[in-house]
Each structure stands twice: as C-alpha cells, then as structure tokens.
Design a protein around this motif. Structure first.
Motif, PDB file in Angstrom:
ATOM      1  N   MET A 132       2.657  42.877   0.818  1.00  0.00           N
ATOM      2  CA  MET A 132       1.987  44.031   1.428  1.00  0.00           C
ATOM      3  C   MET A 132       0.933  43.597   2.438  1.00  0.00           C
ATOM      4  O   MET A 132       0.121  44.384   2.886  1.00  0.00           O
ATOM      5  CB  MET A 132       1.370  44.909   0.352  1.00  0.00           C
ATOM      6  N   SER A 133       0.939  42.305   2.739  1.00  0.00           N
ATOM      7  CA  SER A 133       0.087  41.763   3.802  1.00  0.00           C
ATOM      8  C   SER A 133      -1.406  41.917   3.560  1.00  0.00           C
ATOM      9  O   SER A 133      -2.144  42.447   4.397  1.00  0.00           O
ATOM     10  CB  SER A 133       0.453  42.382   5.150  1.00  0.00           C
ATOM     11  N   SER A 134      -1.834  41.423   2.431  1.00  0.00           N
ATOM     12  CA  SER A 134      -3.278  41.396   2.179  1.00  0.00           C
ATOM     13  C   SER A 134      -3.969  40.490   3.191  1.00  0.00           C
ATOM     14  O   SER A 134      -5.117  40.731   3.570  1.00  0.00           O
ATOM     15  CB  SER A 134      -3.563  40.911   0.755  1.00  0.00           C
ATOM     16  N   SER A 135      -3.264  39.464   3.662  1.00  0.00           N
ATOM     17  CA  SER A 135      -3.878  38.542   4.633  1.00  0.00           C
ATOM     18  C   SER A 135      -4.168  39.254   5.952  1.00  0.00           C
ATOM     19  O   SER A 135      -5.258  39.119   6.511  1.00  0.00           O
ATOM     20  CB  SER A 135      -2.984  37.321   4.854  1.00  0.00           C
ATOM     21  N   ALA A 136      -3.207  40.044   6.434  1.00  0.00           N
ATOM     22  CA  ALA A 136      -3.419  40.771   7.692  1.00  0.00           C
ATOM     23  C   ALA A 136      -4.551  41.786   7.528  1.00  0.00           C
ATOM     24  O   ALA A 136      -5.372  41.982   8.429  1.00  0.00           O
ATOM     25  CB  ALA A 136      -2.136  41.469   8.117  1.00  0.00           C
ATOM     26  N   ALA A 166      -5.285  34.164  14.602  1.00  0.00           N
ATOM     27  CA  ALA A 166      -6.096  33.512  13.572  1.00  0.00           C
ATOM     28  C   ALA A 166      -5.194  33.000  12.455  1.00  0.00           C
ATOM     29  O   ALA A 166      -5.352  31.883  11.968  1.00  0.00           O
ATOM     30  CB  ALA A 166      -7.135  34.489  13.020  1.00  0.00           C
ATOM     31  N   GLU A 167      -4.239  33.836  12.057  1.00  0.00           N
ATOM     32  CA  GLU A 167      -3.342  33.428  10.965  1.00  0.00           C
ATOM     33  C   GLU A 167      -2.414  32.292  11.429  1.00  0.00           C
ATOM     34  O   GLU A 167      -2.164  31.344  10.689  1.00  0.00           O
ATOM     35  CB  GLU A 167      -2.525  34.627  10.457  1.00  0.00           C
ATOM     36  N   ASN A 168      -1.933  32.357  12.669  1.00  0.00           N
ATOM     37  CA  ASN A 168      -1.069  31.301  13.214  1.00  0.00           C
ATOM     38  C   ASN A 168      -1.836  29.986  13.356  1.00  0.00           C
ATOM     39  O   ASN A 168      -1.404  28.951  12.866  1.00  0.00           O
ATOM     40  CB  ASN A 168      -0.549  31.677  14.613  1.00  0.00           C
TER      41      ASN A 168
HETATM   42 MG    MG Z   1       0.299  37.497   4.592  1.00  0.00          MG
END
Ligand code: MG
Ligand code: ADP
Length: 393
Positions: A132-136, A166-168
């Motif tokens: 569910m993309s907690s990171s985003a 940032a994630e990349n």
């Molecule tokens: Mg993620």
C-alpha cells in the motif's frame, strides 16, 4: 464512516501527543499523507501505459516544527526510535526508516532550497511492506510538510517527482512514479487514470457507496519477485524491438497493437509474444474499465479485474499459488464485485471490491480455508478511497 473518522483522529492525536511530550516548546504543523491501491493496470507503468490508482484511508501523520539551530530530530512513533543529525550533513542513516525523510530533504536541497533545523514526529496505520506504499506516503508527507513549513512554493507534481527521486537515489529502490503520485493527488470517491508516459491524469468517479476495498494479504513474498520483474521488463523491450524493425514509430508497448504482435513477435518468440500480449490487452482493458466507471457499471469493472488477474497469472506469469487461491475463492461470491492480485507479483495482496455488509462473512469463510490449504494465515485490510496528501488537524 464514524469509525474511520475516529480512528484517523486518534492516530493524529497520538502523533501530536508524542510531539508535545518530546518538544514542549512549539505548536507543530500536521500533515496527513495516505497509502494507495491500484484498481487496474498492473505492469503497465514501465511500458508507458496507464494505471488506475487511488489514495486510501490509511495514512502517515507527521507533525513538524522549525528549530532555531541546524539540528534534525526525527521520531518514529510506531518504531519507537529517534534519529538525530544535522540538516547540513544528509547521508544514509544506517537505520533505514529515516532515509525516506532524509532523501526528500536531500532532493529539496538539490533544488536549491535552504532548509533549517527540524523537529519531526510521525506515525501511521499503513501496513509496512504490504503493497500500500507506506514509503511513498512517508516521502510525500515530508515533501508536503517541508514545503509548507519553509514556504517553498512547490507545486504537487514537483513534490511527487522529488519524492520518487528520493526513493530511487537515496533509499535505492527503483520504483515508478505511481505510488507518490497517488498519495499526493488522491481524491475522495475517485480513481486517477494516470498516463505513465506524459504524466497527464484524469479523475474518474468511483462511487463506492456500500462497497469496500478489501485487501487479502497472502503473507508470502517469494524470492522470485525481483529477478522475474527484470526478466519481464527485458521481454517487453524485446517485443518492442521486434516491432520497431517494421514500425520505427513504436517506442514502447503503449504504441503496439495485437496485430503488430501477431505479425512480428509471435513468429519469432512465442514467450515474448505472450508477455507482450498481456501488456497490450491490459492497457486497453484499463481504458474500457474507466468507461465502465463513467457509466456507473461497477459489475463490468469488476469482471475486468478478474480478467486482469487471469492475464497476470497465465500470460504474464507473475502470480503464485497463494494469490491464485485467494482470487479463486472469491470468484463466485455474489458479494465480491471484482478481485485480482495487486502489485509486482509472487506474493503480497489481492485487491477485492466487496459489498460492505458481507465482508465479515466472507473473511470468516476464506480465512480457515486459506490456512488449511496454504499452512499460513492471511491478513485482511479494509479501506476506502480518500483524498491525497493534505494539512491535517
Ligand atoms: Mg514502497
Ligand atoms: P511499502 O511502501 O509497500 O509499504 P516499503 O518497503 O517500500 O513498503 O516501505 C516500508 C518502509 O517505509 C518501512 O520499512 C519503513 O522504513 C518506512 N515506513 C513506512 N511507514 C512507516 C511508519 N509508519 N513508521 C516508520 N517507518 C515507516
């Protein structure tokens, strides 16, 4: 409804309470940034096609205030951990979770925005690593909060792009743009049709009255996931190359047709053809599915979710026995409008559209069958579509 509001309120309260007990001095800015689901359009993003995500009512809450020095004090309520550093030396923390925040800070600095010291407390109810993309959500919360706090004047798309970068670049995960986009741009009672090539988007009404989005988590993540993901990308590129020899204007599977595949790919490589067929079909299925929504035909939309699952399972071959099992279990349930595996594959969740009043009965029925067949428990998350990143209370 009431339950949802109360829960969101108490989450934000928990974050605020922690903020006040840690940093007595200041009144923080509160930001809420949600997780996301993707209704249809899987493995289409890197083929420059479309996706159909929506933000959900599970979110990160972040409380921030400026400091008079250059220090960063970041507190994770859920992990009960603190990170301390300086705004002038942004480098990987060695603790992982602060990196999503530090990565966004680094991107902002790279764009020439001088930031000052920061007090930050955050927590949420998006399950970590469940798709569910907690990171985003964490990145978008940070970008939105710092934009407000330091008056940077950034638009939403800029915040989305720098969150993805940032994630990349900082966390080292090569994700596409959908997750950050959906978290930031989500709109209540709508899904977003996002063109992954141009980044144009349209909101499509999604009336979920009486319906909930139910995620059934297989609780497995097969190790095949990343190597097979790379193979699929290569197979798609191989298909495009074969077509390009005859149609140089075709830049990606987005531009390809089933006729082109039949003429130029099928005779050369049957497996590559099978993979490409799924993608071309999925892109047109998504278009037809948004037409269903425009017409209010949720039943037809649901059938397309099942068709997507079958394509992913049989043609693209990125499913697994656990995902197939869960989709098969609900296929003939009158309370289930549609279901499919969600995400890259080889584990994770299925996404199901389920009539609200039947959810408990459905879960009570499937959970023991799943346990018996797969020798593990499934998890259940119930959500609905909500607005994207915003100021909280
Ligand atoms: Mg993620
Ligand atoms: P997903 O984005 O699918 O949920 P990821 O592995 O990409 O899974 O991101 C999960 C990571 O994001 C966690 O391991 C953690 O480092 C960070 N994270 C997300 N939500 C929180 C939270 N509420 N508290 C602390 N860290 C979080």
């Amino acid at each position: 409804m009431t339950l949802t509001t109360e829960k969101a309120f108490s989450l934000s309260d928990r974050v605020k309470e922690k903020f006040h007990s840690t940093f007595a001095d200041s009144k923080p800015l509160i930001v809420r940034s949600p997780g996301r689901v993707n209704l249809i359009g899987e493995h289409t993003d890197y083929n420059h096609g479309f996706v159909l995500p929506a933000a959900i009512n599970k979110a990160i809450y972040m409380a921030v205030s400026r400091r008079s020095d250059d220090q960063l004090h970041i507190v994770s309520v859920d992990l009960d951990r603190t990170y301390k550093g300086s705004i002038h030396t942004i480098e990987p923390s060695g603790m992982h979770w602060p990196d999503y925040i530090l990565g966004v800070i680094q991107q902002l600095q790279g764009l020439g925005h001088p930031l000052g010291g920061l007090n930050c407390v955050f927590g949420g109810d998006i399950p970590l690593g469940a798709g569910m993309s907690s990171s985003a959500a964490l990145e978008c919360a940070t970008a939105f909060a710092l934009n407000e706090l330091f008056g940077l004047g950034l638009d939403q798309m800029t915040m989305v792009k720098l969150s993805q970068k940032a994630e990349n670049a900082f966390v080292g995960v090569q994700c596409g743009i959908m997750d950050q986009f959906a978290s930031m741009f989500g709109k209540k009672n709508h899904v977003i049709r996002l063109d992954c090539q141009s980044l144009d988007y349209t909101y499509v009404p999604f009336n979920t009255e009486g319906i909930r989005i139910v995620l059934l988590d297989t609780n497995v993540k097969h190790s095949l996931a990343s190597s097979e993901y790379n193979t699929r990308r290569q197979q798609c590129e191989a298909g495009v190359k074969l077509i390009q020899a005859h149609h140089p204007e075709v830049k990606s599977l987005r531009d390809a047709t089933l006729d082109m595949l039949a003429s130029y790919v099928a005779p050369v490589d049957a497996l590559v053809n099978q993979r490409c067929e799924y993608v071309v079909e999925e892109i047109s299925r998504l278009m037809a599915a948004t037409d269903d929504l425009e017409k209010g035909d949720i039943a037809a939309f649901g059938q397309k979710m099942f068709a997507t699952h079958d394509g992913l399972s049989r043609k693209y071959e990125v499913s697994c026995p656990e995902l197939d099992f869960l989709v098969d279990q609900v296929r003939n349930e009158p309370s289930v409008i549609g279901a499919r595996m969600m995400g890259g594959g080889f584990g994770g969740c299925t996404i199901n559209l389920v009539r609200e009043d039947a959810i408990d009965t459905l879960v009570e029925k499937i959970a023991p069958i799943y346990r018996k067949a797969m020798k593990k428990d499934m998890k259940v998350y119930i959500g609905q579509i909500e607005n994207g990143t915003s100021l909280g209370e």
